[in-house]
Design an enzyme around this catalytic site. Structure first.
Site, PDB file in Angstrom:
ATOM      1  CB  CYS A  80      19.353  24.083  -5.304  1.00  0.00           C
ATOM      2  SG  CYS A  80      19.425  22.483  -4.443  1.00  0.00           S
TER       3      CYS A  80
ATOM      4  CB  CYS B  47      35.863  25.233  19.613  1.00  0.00           C
ATOM      5  SG  CYS B  47      35.862  24.603  17.920  1.00  0.00           S
TER       6      CYS B  47
ATOM      7  CB  CYS C  69      26.244  25.846  34.406  1.00  0.00           C
ATOM      8  SG  CYS C  69      25.461  27.375  33.832  1.00  0.00           S
TER       9      CYS C  69
ATOM     10  CG  LEU D 219      47.447  31.883  20.038  1.00  0.00           C
ATOM     11  CD1 LEU D 219      48.555  32.530  20.846  1.00  0.00           C
ATOM     12  CD2 LEU D 219      47.428  32.436  18.618  1.00  0.00           C
TER      13      LEU D 219
ATOM     14  CB  CYS E 261      22.709  23.480  -1.793  1.00  0.00           C
ATOM     15  SG  CYS E 261      21.005  23.363  -1.152  1.00  0.00           S
TER      16      CYS E 261
ATOM     17  CB  CYS F 239      20.410  18.953  -0.960  1.00  0.00           C
ATOM     18  SG  CYS F 239      19.768  20.002  -2.275  1.00  0.00           S
TER      19      CYS F 239
END
Length: 467
Positions: A310, A244, A421, A119, A227, A230
């Site tokens: 491509c 995140c 951890c 949020l 693309c 590339c």
């Protein structure tokens, strides 16, 4: 007496139901008002002869007078279908501005549900929508903003099997995901289906944006834009990929990048087909809240002749994509759960806590290898913080049995060393490193707490905030 949690859940449910009813009433009112204005127009002495409806001239008045939009651009927006893949921090502002601008069809793809940790940055969701599918939450938000935009909900994650079917229905695609596997998959699908792609990413206080496959062209030709492969032929090392949840994110940063994605998509649609066959030079826009320059633009080269997707010798086909022949997880080298230590080299959170209770004065070291920001939020009493990133960059102060700085000189040679951890991966790597350094005698136990701080919260102390 009824538990507070149960009562709170009932209230949230009632509020969500009332808000849904209110949104529907507002949506109906908007449609009726639009119909009312159309009827007013049809009741004029002469028939309505303008390309947009009366309510559209009113709603989009401020962008209709822009030279780069105008009536023609607004008509193109109304006729366009834009796909937003990911209904999170990037997708929320991107979808909102696309709906507000009057895009005709807005497709939303996401298989997750709204969580409280979303949020602070995923601004289209709200506290009352926790547990709701993100596509439903975002679609409700966009419909409430503009009921004349049709929101199509794809409540699933994009996969090689469903990518072609979903992407083929849209004119422009926005990659609002946060994982390398998704980025390569979306790019490949856009190349095969010849769709322009607006890709962005954000982590911590930085972001980047690039428009790919623009203009779209068949594989093997030089007429199209590069693309994702590339620009990034090889995926980042698995150990460098952070979400995140691990690296953190500042809400306005991801908001800026999402808004820029919407801007680029609107430019692509409103401008219409290019008047010149010349391929525009692609550029990578870098955004950072640190330093003197907030925005920097890097010129990128065009399509790579040897590109897997491509290039001139590309063998990528829709059939190969849908059959699962392209293994994106394998290509990105994503690590499976770490299994480095043997079972007898690990201890459960419950067993460690019992040991402290039974022997409160036991000589030992508990090393917390989370980053400092995680450690300062909550930690196990007595833990010493040495971030894993520091361990990776240095020899931790000791070689071939020498004592590192964090190991007290007064500690007996056989006193155990425990490592903890976040979830039990980095702690295993750190424990293995300490074993290779031959810290202390062979009698010393060096191991980790299985499951890390997540297990500590579940098994020992439910009050600690786990991030």
């Amino acid at each position: 007496m009824e538990p507070a949690s149960s009562r709170a859940e009932q209230l949230r449910s009632r509020i969500a139901k009332a808000e849904a009813e209110l949104r529907e009433l507002r949506s109906q009112l908007s449609r009726v008002e639009a119909q009312e204005k159309e009827e007013e127009a049809s009741g004029l002495d002469s028939p309505w002869k303008w390309p947009l409806q009366p309510h559209e001239y009113e709603r989009y008045a401020r962008q209709l007078i822009l030279p780069h939009v105008g009536v023609a651009g607004q008509v193109r927006l109304k006729s366009a279908a834009v796909l937003v893949i990911g209904a999170g921090g990037l997708g929320c502002p991107a979808a909102a501005y696309l709906a507000g601008a009057g895009v005709g069809v807005l497709g939303l793809v996401d298989g997750d549900v709204v969580e409280a940790s979303n949020l602070h940055r995923q601004v289209a969701h709200s506290h009352t929508k926790i547990g709701m599918k993100k596509v439903d939450s975002l679609a409700d938000y966009c419909t409430n903003l503009n009921p004349h935009t049709s929101c199509v909900r794809h409540a699933t994650h994009l996969t090689p099997e469903n990518a072609a079917d979903i992407v083929s229905k849209y004119d422009v695609v926005l990659d609002c995901t946060d994982h390398p596997t998704s980025r390569y998959l979306i790019s490949d699908a856009c190349v095969l289906l010849q769709k322009p792609l607006v890709s962005a990413s954000a982590l911590r206080t930085d972001g980047q944006l690039i428009v790919l496959n623009n203009p779209p062209a068949p594989s093997g030709t030089k007429d199209g834009g590069p693309c994702y492969r590339c620009v990034f032929p090889r995926p980042p090392p698995p150990d460098s990929v952070q979400s995140c949840g691990e690296g953190g994110i500042l809400g306005p940063v991801v908001g800026v990048m999402g808004v820029l994605q919407a801007l680029e998509a609107l430019k692509l649609v409103a401008a219409g087909p290019p008047s010149s066959p010349e391929v525009p030079a692609p550029s990578l826009l870098l955004f950072s809240t640190a330093g003197a320059s907030t925005f920097r633009s890097m010129r990128m080269r065009g399509r790579r002749p040897d590109c897997f997707a491509c290039g001139t010798s590309s063998s990528l086909t829709l059939g190969a994509l849908q059959s699962g022949m392209v293994d994106y997880v394998l290509f990105c080298g994503l690590r499976s759960p770490v299994r480095i230590l043997a079972p007898d080299e690990r201890i459960t959170a419950t067993a460690y806590n019992n040991m402290l209770t039974d022997k409160p004065g036991l000589a030992h070291v508990l090393l917390d290898v989370r980053e400092r920001e995680h450690y300062t939020i909550a930690s196990i009493p007595g833990a010493v913080n040495v971030p894993f990133s520091t361990l990776q960059r240095t020899d931790t102060g000791g070689k071939d049995g020498a004592r590192p700085d964090w190991l007290p000189e007064s500690l007996p040679a056989d006193a155990p060393i425990y490592v903890v951890c976040r979830v039990g991966n980095d702690s295993q790597l750190a424990a293995r490193k300490f074993k290779e350094m031959r810290l202390g005698s062979d009698r010393r136990f060096i191991g980790d707490i299985r499951g890390g701080m997540e297990a500590w919260k579940q098994e020992v102390d439910r009050t600690i905030p786990f991030i």
